[in-house]
Design a protein around this motif. Structure first.
Motif, mmCIF file in Angstrom:
data_model
loop_
_atom_site.group_PDB
_atom_site.id
_atom_site.type_symbol
_atom_site.label_atom_id
_atom_site.label_comp_id
_atom_site.label_asym_id
_atom_site.label_seq_id
_atom_site.Cartn_x
_atom_site.Cartn_y
_atom_site.Cartn_z
ATOM 1 N N PHE A 229 -18.920 -22.234 -22.016
ATOM 2 C CA PHE A 229 -17.924 -21.212 -22.331
ATOM 3 C C PHE A 229 -16.737 -21.834 -23.079
ATOM 4 O O PHE A 229 -16.199 -21.261 -24.020
ATOM 5 C CB PHE A 229 -17.444 -20.601 -21.001
ATOM 6 N N ILE A 252 -15.348 -8.395 -33.330
ATOM 7 C CA ILE A 252 -16.429 -9.290 -32.892
ATOM 8 C C ILE A 252 -17.791 -8.810 -33.411
ATOM 9 O O ILE A 252 -18.830 -9.175 -32.879
ATOM 10 C CB ILE A 252 -16.457 -9.473 -31.361
ATOM 11 N N THR A 276 -8.874 -8.385 -26.705
ATOM 12 C CA THR A 276 -9.715 -9.247 -25.871
ATOM 13 C C THR A 276 -9.531 -8.810 -24.422
ATOM 14 O O THR A 276 -8.432 -8.898 -23.887
ATOM 15 C CB THR A 276 -9.279 -10.722 -25.976
ATOM 16 N N PRO A 277 -10.611 -8.309 -23.779
ATOM 17 C CA PRO A 277 -10.437 -7.859 -22.399
ATOM 18 C C PRO A 277 -10.467 -9.029 -21.411
ATOM 19 O O PRO A 277 -11.014 -10.083 -21.714
ATOM 20 C CB PRO A 277 -11.636 -6.935 -22.163
ATOM 21 N N LEU A 279 -11.909 -11.105 -18.308
ATOM 22 C CA LEU A 279 -13.293 -11.240 -17.822
ATOM 23 C C LEU A 279 -13.331 -11.310 -16.293
ATOM 24 O O LEU A 279 -14.379 -11.528 -15.699
ATOM 25 C CB LEU A 279 -13.966 -12.469 -18.435
ATOM 26 N N THR A 285 -17.978 -4.215 -14.201
ATOM 27 C CA THR A 285 -17.391 -3.244 -15.134
ATOM 28 C C THR A 285 -18.341 -2.810 -16.258
ATOM 29 O O THR A 285 -17.896 -2.325 -17.285
ATOM 30 C CB THR A 285 -16.079 -3.786 -15.756
ATOM 31 N N TYR A 304 -23.132 -12.417 -28.942
ATOM 32 C CA TYR A 304 -22.363 -13.533 -29.524
ATOM 33 C C TYR A 304 -23.305 -14.593 -30.088
ATOM 34 O O TYR A 304 -23.030 -15.195 -31.122
ATOM 35 C CB TYR A 304 -21.453 -14.158 -28.468
ATOM 36 N N LEU A 336 -19.970 -16.253 -15.566
ATOM 37 C CA LEU A 336 -19.205 -14.990 -15.617
ATOM 38 C C LEU A 336 -19.226 -14.298 -14.254
ATOM 39 O O LEU A 336 -18.210 -13.759 -13.800
ATOM 40 C CB LEU A 336 -19.763 -14.071 -16.708
HETATM 41 C C1 HEC Z 1 -13.062 -13.882 -31.517
HETATM 42 C C2 HEC Z 1 -12.643 -13.722 -30.154
HETATM 43 C C3 HEC Z 1 -13.722 -13.690 -29.087
HETATM 44 C C4 HEC Z 1 -14.698 -14.620 -28.812
HETATM 45 C C5 HEC Z 1 -14.965 -15.933 -29.519
HETATM 46 C C6 HEC Z 1 -15.440 -14.122 -27.687
HETATM 47 N N1 HEC Z 1 -14.941 -12.901 -27.299
HETATM 48 FE FE1 HEC Z 1 -15.666 -11.744 -25.832
HETATM 49 N N2 HEC Z 1 -14.481 -10.210 -26.445
HETATM 50 C C7 HEC Z 1 -13.534 -10.286 -27.451
HETATM 51 C C8 HEC Z 1 -13.076 -8.962 -27.785
HETATM 52 C C9 HEC Z 1 -12.035 -8.622 -28.839
HETATM 53 C C10 HEC Z 1 -13.797 -8.083 -26.965
HETATM 54 C C11 HEC Z 1 -13.743 -6.550 -27.011
HETATM 55 C C12 HEC Z 1 -14.513 -6.145 -28.260
HETATM 56 C C13 HEC Z 1 -14.728 -4.675 -28.450
HETATM 57 O O1 HEC Z 1 -14.880 -3.930 -27.497
HETATM 58 O O2 HEC Z 1 -14.769 -4.263 -29.639
HETATM 59 C C14 HEC Z 1 -14.655 -8.900 -26.127
HETATM 60 C C15 HEC Z 1 -15.497 -8.412 -25.129
HETATM 61 C C16 HEC Z 1 -16.233 -9.211 -24.259
HETATM 62 C C17 HEC Z 1 -16.902 -8.734 -23.076
HETATM 63 C C18 HEC Z 1 -16.931 -7.305 -22.589
HETATM 64 C C19 HEC Z 1 -15.734 -7.025 -21.735
HETATM 65 C C20 HEC Z 1 -15.573 -5.596 -21.313
HETATM 66 O O3 HEC Z 1 -14.809 -5.364 -20.376
HETATM 67 O O4 HEC Z 1 -16.178 -4.693 -21.921
HETATM 68 C C21 HEC Z 1 -17.477 -9.832 -22.484
HETATM 69 C C22 HEC Z 1 -18.273 -9.848 -21.209
HETATM 70 C C23 HEC Z 1 -17.188 -10.969 -23.329
HETATM 71 N N3 HEC Z 1 -16.431 -10.556 -24.382
HETATM 72 C C24 HEC Z 1 -17.613 -12.257 -23.074
HETATM 73 C C25 HEC Z 1 -17.557 -13.265 -24.039
HETATM 74 C C26 HEC Z 1 -18.337 -14.492 -23.990
HETATM 75 C C27 HEC Z 1 -19.268 -14.885 -22.864
HETATM 76 C C28 HEC Z 1 -18.055 -15.185 -25.141
HETATM 77 C C29 HEC Z 1 -18.669 -16.465 -25.640
HETATM 78 C C30 HEC Z 1 -20.113 -16.434 -25.783
HETATM 79 C C31 HEC Z 1 -17.077 -14.398 -25.888
HETATM 80 N N4 HEC Z 1 -16.821 -13.245 -25.187
HETATM 81 C C32 HEC Z 1 -16.502 -14.771 -27.084
HETATM 82 C C33 HEC Z 1 -13.131 -11.449 -28.082
HETATM 83 C C34 HEC Z 1 -13.899 -12.605 -28.129
#
Ligand code: HEC
Ligand code: HEC
Length: 359
Positions: A229, A252, A276-277, A279, A285, A304, A336
């Motif tokens: 992570f 994203i 960014t929510p 985690l 959720t 991702y 997670l």
């Molecule tokens: C560039 C920034 C960025 C990176 C890098 C990133 N995230 Fe996210 N993540 C976000 C954003 C922004 C959202 C919400 C996106 C949307 O709903 O359009 C999100 C949403 C999520 C969610 C859903 C949360 C929810 O409540 O719906 C999870 C789980 C998550 N990411 C896990 C990860 C994991 C695991 C990684 C690595 C593999 C990662 N993210 C990499 C920015 C990032």
């Protein structure tokens, strides 16, 4: 409370700084390209230090904590009489038993209207300035009037709400106790609900016991997941700090039509960008993302891993093919799930009733 251009300007400046840093990264010599963006990597012990829980909840100076406000805010949050139909409470879509979400892709509101977005958790929003997926509202105070007045969410005009609450003796007393000066007003409804929401802090999870030193608190797979992570999977570029959010906005690479934050801030990188929510409590959720389009955590990590679903200028540099193996994806999911605190029953408040002796 309806502020404030100062904060927005600050945020704008911060986003521009990030954009500049990314431009610099792209311009770096060929040998530096394609490396995980946050190299050099640190040790697992060093990464653990980035995720220590805070000891105090921050409240706004203009709306400090009192137990009377919190109690009133909790009653209002659970009371369906805040809606036009008297059938939709805030808690209809933010259920305590589902980590303050509702388990469906798009929430159902007043008269069965389907919301345009997924209901996010309300955990840890005391640390958030821009509320809502697109950050259009300021602080928790700023995100109370919207759902109450919106005909597709709760559909109750403010003047009607104030009249309805004023007719209930228990609310007259509770507002007087919380706000001795002016009692039942819409601003005080906002203040009380916001104070209640600031108290919603995700509980201590196995992950927290692990970073405090209990090596047995999480599995070996979850430990590998934590390292991935922070390194190869690059998640911590955005999901940083104890609540796993940098409070910023990114595209994203999801494929729905919602343009997100660019409607609020006209900056190319904000096209299809959402907050960014956190985690924390993430195992509880589902479904995920602003559109509820991803059903489970394995599918989130796979999203991702393939570098998102759409190629757009605005998609973050950090969203790119990650070359994670199936086992590594499993490790990240185990990590997670170590962020979920043990289940705890949540006592729902009893609500004030009509004055039985009134004519
Ligand atoms: C560039 C920034 C960025 C990176 C890098 C990133 N995230 Fe996210 N993540 C976000 C954003 C922004 C959202 C919400 C996106 C949307 O709903 O359009 C999100 C949403 C999520 C969610 C859903 C949360 C929810 O409540 O719906 C999870 C789980 C998550 N990411 C896990 C990860 C994991 C695991 C990684 C690595 C593999 C990662 N993210 C990499 C920015 C990032
Ligand atoms: C019909 C379902 C529904 C009801 C009722 C509802 N919400 Fe929400 N809530 C949502 C959805 C969907 C979102 C995401 C909206 C967006 O970001 O555009 C949201 C977002 C929020 C957020 C922003 C969270 C964040 O991460 O920034 C807060 C705070 C919130 N709601 C509080 C409330 C309060 C307080 C009430 C009652 C006055 C309420 N909600 C009533 C569905 C609902």
């Amino acid at each position: 409370m309806q502020k404030n251009s100062g904060t927005l300007t600050g945020r704008f400046a911060a986003i521009s700084a990030v954009a500049l840093a990314l431009v610099a990264a792209i311009a770096a010599p060929a040998s530096a390209q394609n490396l995980p963006l946050q190299k050099p990597w640190k040790t697992i012990a060093e990464y653990k230090k980035d995720y220590v829980r805070p000891t105090k909840v921050p409240y706004l100076a203009e709306n400090p904590y009192t137990p009377e406000k919190e109690r009133l805010g909790q009653m209002l949050f659970f009371d369906p009489r805040l809606s036009g139909s008297n059938a939709v409470a805030c808690a209809n879509c933010h259920l305590p038993g589902m980590a303050w979400t509702d388990g469906v892709a798009k929430s159902v509101g007043e008269k069965g209207a389907i919301h345009v977005r997924n209901a996010p958790t309300l955990f840890n929003l005391a640390w958030t300035e821009q509320t809502a997926w697109d950050g259009r509202t300021e602080y928790l105070e700023g995100h109370v009037k919207g759902p109450i007045g919106n005909p597709r969410v709760m559909g109750q005009p403010a003047d009607q709400l104030i009249a309805e609450l004023g007719a209930i003796g228990g609310y007259r007393d509770a507002f007087k106790a919380a706000f001795p000066k002016d009692g039942i007003t819409m601003d005080n409804v906002m203040r009380a609900i916001a104070v209640f929401e600031r108290g919603l802090v995700s509980g201590e999870a196995p992950f927290d016991h692990w970073i405090k030193g209990n090596e047995k608190a999480i599995s070996e797979s979850a430990k590998r997941g934590f390292m991935l992570f922070n390194t190869k999977a690059d998640c911590a570029a955005c999901h940083s700090g104890w609540s796993f959010t940098d409070q910023s906005f990114y595209d994203i690479g999801l494929s729905d039509a919602d343009e997100g934050r660019i409607k609020i801030i006209k900056l190319a990188s904000m096209n299809h960008a959402f907050k960014t929510p956190t985690l924390r409590e993430i195992g509880r959720t589902a479904p995920y993302m602003h559109d509820g389009s991803i059903a489970n955590l394995t599918k989130v990590v796979e999203h991702y891993n393939r570098g998102g679903d759409v190629k757009r200028e605005s998609v973050s540099e950090h969203v790119r093919p990650l070359n994670l193996t199936k086992a590594e994806i499993g490790d990240i999911v185990d990590f997670l799930l170590s962020l979920d605190a043990p289940d705890k029953p949540y006592p729902v408040p009893s609500l004030p009733m009509v004055d039985h002796k009134a004519p």
